[in-house]
Design an enzyme around this catalytic site. Sequence first.
Site, short mmCIF file in Angstrom:
data_model
loop_
_atom_site.label_atom_id
_atom_site.label_comp_id
_atom_site.label_asym_id
_atom_site.label_seq_id
_atom_site.Cartn_x
_atom_site.Cartn_y
_atom_site.Cartn_z
N GLY A 15 29.18 31.59 52.53
CA GLY A 15 29.27 31.92 53.77
C GLY A 15 28.64 30.76 54.70
O GLY A 15 29.40 30.23 55.87
N CYS A 42 27.09 33.14 44.48
CA CYS A 42 28.47 33.49 43.87
C CYS A 42 29.02 32.27 42.96
O CYS A 42 29.55 32.52 41.89
CB CYS A 42 29.70 33.38 45.06
SG CYS A 42 31.12 33.70 44.44
N LYS A 50 30.00 34.87 36.09
CA LYS A 50 30.24 36.24 35.44
C LYS A 50 31.60 36.44 35.22
O LYS A 50 32.01 36.95 34.13
CB LYS A 50 29.53 37.37 36.56
CG LYS A 50 29.80 38.63 36.19
CD LYS A 50 29.80 39.57 37.36
CE LYS A 50 31.13 39.26 38.16
NZ LYS A 50 31.23 40.00 39.41
N GLY A 176 22.36 50.98 36.75
CA GLY A 176 23.71 51.52 36.73
C GLY A 176 24.40 51.16 37.70
O GLY A 176 25.55 51.86 37.91
N TYR A 178 26.80 48.12 39.60
CA TYR A 178 28.12 47.27 39.04
C TYR A 178 27.58 45.96 38.18
O TYR A 178 28.19 45.77 37.37
CB TYR A 178 28.99 46.92 40.14
CG TYR A 178 28.41 45.72 41.12
CD1 TYR A 178 28.79 44.43 40.85
CD2 TYR A 178 27.74 46.21 42.31
CE1 TYR A 178 28.28 43.47 41.80
CE2 TYR A 178 27.22 45.26 43.23
CZ TYR A 178 27.45 43.85 42.98
OH TYR A 178 26.97 42.89 43.67
N GLU A 182 28.83 45.63 34.41
CA GLU A 182 29.63 44.40 34.29
C GLU A 182 29.01 43.56 33.19
O GLU A 182 29.64 43.39 32.03
CB GLU A 182 29.64 43.59 35.37
CG GLU A 182 30.59 44.09 36.45
CD GLU A 182 30.79 43.21 37.91
OE1 GLU A 182 31.80 43.35 38.38
OE2 GLU A 182 29.82 42.39 37.90
N ARG A 199 18.89 55.80 35.37
CA ARG A 199 17.85 57.00 35.59
C ARG A 199 18.61 57.99 36.19
O ARG A 199 18.29 59.14 36.22
CB ARG A 199 16.78 56.62 36.55
CG ARG A 199 17.24 56.01 37.95
CD ARG A 199 15.96 55.33 38.67
NE ARG A 199 16.20 54.83 40.13
CZ ARG A 199 15.47 54.38 40.77
NH1 ARG A 199 14.23 54.32 40.35
NH2 ARG A 199 16.03 53.83 41.91
N ASP A 303 24.45 38.12 52.41
CA ASP A 303 23.58 39.13 51.95
C ASP A 303 22.09 39.27 52.51
O ASP A 303 21.50 40.11 52.13
CB ASP A 303 23.45 38.82 50.22
CG ASP A 303 24.67 38.87 49.71
OD1 ASP A 303 25.63 39.48 50.23
OD2 ASP A 303 24.61 38.73 48.41
N ALA A 341 36.33 44.94 43.76
CA ALA A 341 36.60 45.47 42.39
C ALA A 341 35.28 45.28 41.40
O ALA A 341 34.47 44.61 41.70
CB ALA A 341 37.53 44.43 41.77
N HIS A 435 59.30 49.15 37.64
CA HIS A 435 59.17 49.72 36.39
C HIS A 435 59.33 48.78 35.18
O HIS A 435 60.51 48.10 35.28
CB HIS A 435 59.97 51.01 36.17
CG HIS A 435 60.24 51.67 34.96
ND1 HIS A 435 59.03 52.46 34.71
CD2 HIS A 435 61.05 51.95 34.05
CE1 HIS A 435 59.41 53.11 33.53
NE2 HIS A 435 60.56 52.59 33.09
N GLU A 440 52.97 51.29 39.14
CA GLU A 440 54.23 52.11 39.62
C GLU A 440 53.70 53.49 40.15
O GLU A 440 54.23 54.34 40.88
CB GLU A 440 55.33 51.97 38.86
CG GLU A 440 55.40 53.00 37.71
CD GLU A 440 56.58 52.80 36.76
OE1 GLU A 440 57.57 53.54 37.22
OE2 GLU A 440 56.50 52.29 35.76
#
Length: 452
Positions: A15, A42, A50, A176, A178, A182, A199, A303, A341, A435, A440
């Site tokens: 940023g 990042c 990561k 618990g 992300y 990950e 927890r 952040d 994501a 397909h 789809e």
Amino acid sequence: MAFDYDLFVIGGGSGGVRAARVAAAGGATVGLAEESRMGGTCVIRGCVPKKLMVFASSYRASVGEAVDYGWSADLGDFEWSKFQTRLHGELDRLENVYQNLLKNSGVDYFLERATIADPHTIALASGKKISAKHILIATGGRPVRPEENFDASLGIVSDDIFNLETLPKSMLIVGGGYIACEFACIMNGLGVETTLYYRGAQILRGFDDEARGLVADQMKSNGVDIHTGANVLDMKEQDGGYWVKGSHGPEAVFDKVLFATGRTPNSDNLGLENTSVEVGRRGEIVVDEYSQTAQPSIYAIGDVTNRVNLTPVAIREGMAFVETVFNGNPTPVDHDLIPSAIFTQPEMGTVGLSEEDAREQEPIDVYCTSFKPMQQSFIGRDDRVMMKLVVSQKTDVVLGCHIVAPAAGEMIQLAGIAVKMGATKAQFDQVCAVHPTMSEELVTMKTPMRSA
């Protein structure tokens, strides 16, 4: 009053660098200071390394599938040192790219710590003082260890994991969210015996319940030992590893313990007491919709403001800041309907409201399907994927889209465009399906699974 710079940026992450470059391209004189490595969390300690570890950890399962498809293959052992050497080489390359981007944009950068002496003065660690008409704080955040009765410094945090000398045979991951999930999938994929303590009642709190439930089930099926309602009561060094006593009863020794229990803004020791900048109770710098603090000459993005802690959001906040301050075009930051994501295995992609949040706002229809994807079903695997659309009964607008599947991050980027545009379920249905694909299902679900 004459200033040394029109803009001085504190922080060399995505940023801050973007704001500095764009402002300089418009003719502003710009300086920037970064006390660690150019590229920020990042590039150096987060998204990029990561994701490379996610790639590395996925090949063991891929080779297993290849064998079932008829290939003769033997993956052998994972060589952590080989991967790590290449990883750090890539991070060095990217850091050099960031420095060259600043240099070629005409931005003066200083590889040292900067603090704020007054609303228009920056003090560098070398003792040099610099004046600026505007100051932009983009110092990001950092992982924190829990404050417990035991010595939490015995464990590592996410910043440390890329610098491990050897790959542990076993690891306990505490958390618990992300980041915890990950890294649990990454370590498990690399062959590490992985245990996760959380927890809460279910991992990935705040995400769609059905989606996070499927991710948890698949993580367990893939070998991650998940304990919910569990925390660390005590921890000591033992037998070359770390003895841990869990709140739910078990005691075990792990080679490494990773605390992924939260992050905090890097707002401390910046000299903010020399200004009117306000800091919230969680350490976040308080800003308005234009990223301006209570001190008119000082702005903050990313952040450190603890709004939406995602790299693309920090970049957009930087762009909006330049539009507002240097281009005479007041531009509020748009934090609505941001796709994101989670790079677990399988991935989760999400945009808009969860089923639970949407239900609290208005009557909804929920279109959802879960099935075995063709690629894995063919070889008798039990992997499942999920596609879900949350739709307003009143307007037919798609309020949320949630995907749990391989490459869900790629799919949600495209679905996010439709949701951001305010597409209706009828418009989804008008699109011809591709397909055979997993995605789809997003345009073939005709009957609501449930209404609420």
